[in-house]
Design a protein around this motif. Sequence first.
Motif, short mmCIF file in Angstrom:
data_model
loop_
_atom_site.label_atom_id
_atom_site.label_comp_id
_atom_site.label_asym_id
_atom_site.label_seq_id
_atom_site.Cartn_x
_atom_site.Cartn_y
_atom_site.Cartn_z
N ARG A 74 0.83 -1.21 0.00
CA ARG A 74 0.00 0.00 0.00
C ARG A 74 0.87 1.26 0.00
NH1 ARG A 74 -3.03 2.82 -2.13
NH2 ARG A 74 -3.94 4.50 -0.96
N LEU A 75 1.93 1.24 0.78
CA LEU A 75 2.85 2.38 0.79
C LEU A 75 3.52 2.54 -0.57
CD1 LEU A 75 4.39 2.08 4.35
CD2 LEU A 75 2.90 3.90 3.51
N HIS A 76 3.85 1.44 -1.23
CA HIS A 76 4.41 1.52 -2.58
C HIS A 76 3.43 2.20 -3.52
CE1 HIS A 76 7.29 -2.18 -2.06
NE2 HIS A 76 7.64 -1.15 -1.30
N ASP A 77 2.14 1.94 -3.32
CA ASP A 77 1.12 2.49 -4.20
C ASP A 77 1.01 4.00 -4.09
OD1 ASP A 77 -0.88 1.98 -6.17
OD2 ASP A 77 -2.42 2.30 -4.65
N ILE A 78 1.46 4.57 -2.98
CA ILE A 78 1.43 6.03 -2.85
C ILE A 78 2.83 6.63 -2.98
CG2 ILE A 78 -0.67 6.05 -1.48
CD1 ILE A 78 1.17 6.60 0.98
N GLY A 79 3.79 5.83 -3.41
CA GLY A 79 5.12 6.34 -3.69
C GLY A 79 6.05 6.38 -2.49
N ARG A 80 5.81 5.59 -1.49
CA ARG A 80 6.67 5.54 -0.30
C ARG A 80 7.24 4.14 -0.16
NH1 ARG A 80 6.29 10.44 1.32
NH2 ARG A 80 4.30 11.45 1.71
N THR A 81 8.30 4.05 0.60
CA THR A 81 8.92 2.76 0.84
C THR A 81 8.27 2.08 2.04
OG1 THR A 81 11.00 1.65 1.35
CG2 THR A 81 10.74 3.84 2.23
N GLY A 82 8.30 0.77 2.05
CA GLY A 82 7.70 0.00 3.13
C GLY A 82 8.40 0.16 4.47
N TRP A 83 9.61 0.66 4.44
CA TRP A 83 10.34 0.87 5.70
C TRP A 83 9.66 1.88 6.61
CZ3 TRP A 83 13.72 -2.49 7.32
CH2 TRP A 83 14.40 -3.28 6.40
N TRP A 84 8.78 2.70 6.05
CA TRP A 84 8.05 3.67 6.86
C TRP A 84 7.18 2.98 7.91
CZ3 TRP A 84 9.15 8.49 7.55
CH2 TRP A 84 9.79 9.21 6.56
N GLN A 85 6.90 1.69 7.74
CA GLN A 85 6.10 0.98 8.73
C GLN A 85 6.81 0.86 10.08
OE1 GLN A 85 3.14 -2.12 7.37
NE2 GLN A 85 4.80 -2.39 5.90
N LEU A 86 8.09 1.12 10.09
CA LEU A 86 8.81 1.14 11.36
C LEU A 86 8.27 2.23 12.29
CD1 LEU A 86 12.47 0.46 10.21
CD2 LEU A 86 10.96 -1.09 11.44
N LEU A 87 7.56 3.20 11.72
CA LEU A 87 6.93 4.23 12.54
C LEU A 87 5.92 3.64 13.53
CD1 LEU A 87 6.26 7.10 9.98
CD2 LEU A 87 7.91 7.10 11.85
N LEU A 88 5.43 2.44 13.22
CA LEU A 88 4.48 1.78 14.14
C LEU A 88 5.11 1.54 15.51
CD1 LEU A 88 2.84 -0.81 11.73
CD2 LEU A 88 1.73 1.17 12.78
N LEU A 89 6.41 1.44 15.55
CA LEU A 89 7.10 1.19 16.82
C LEU A 89 7.09 2.41 17.73
CD1 LEU A 89 10.18 -0.79 15.45
CD2 LEU A 89 8.11 -1.71 16.50
N THR A 90 6.78 3.59 17.19
CA THR A 90 6.82 4.82 17.99
C THR A 90 5.49 5.14 18.65
OG1 THR A 90 6.20 6.27 16.16
CG2 THR A 90 8.55 5.77 16.43
N GLY A 91 4.42 4.51 18.25
CA GLY A 91 3.11 4.82 18.81
C GLY A 91 2.41 5.91 18.03
#
Length: 110
Positions: free
Chosen positions: A66-83
């Motif tokens: 889904r992130l690829h579909d909006i032009g972002r990398t999947g590594w942004w999911q690491l933000l889930l670790l921050t709350g």
Amino acid sequence: MNFVQAIKSCLGQYATFSGRASRSENWWFFLFQVLVMLVASMFGDVVYGLASLALLLPALAVGTRRLHDIGRTGWWQLLLLTGIGFLVLLYWWVQPSEGAGNIYGEPPAV
């Protein structure tokens, strides 16, 4: 994409982190996860834990696509670790698909 198609697509691409996922695929699979977790919680902690582990990888994969579909990398999911990062990801996940000219160069998901 309807509910059944989304579930088949996500479970069929269990650990596929390349490509794209439409908004409908992402949100239908999210609904499926919530329903599975509710049912699994009725059977106890062990079943809930097993269901969580079984759905973790496809959830991360569809989130990445889904992130690829909006032009972002999947590594942004690491933000889930921050709350608080969940809110940023939630905003991105509801954005419309980007055209075929994004950095991944793949056609948009149907």
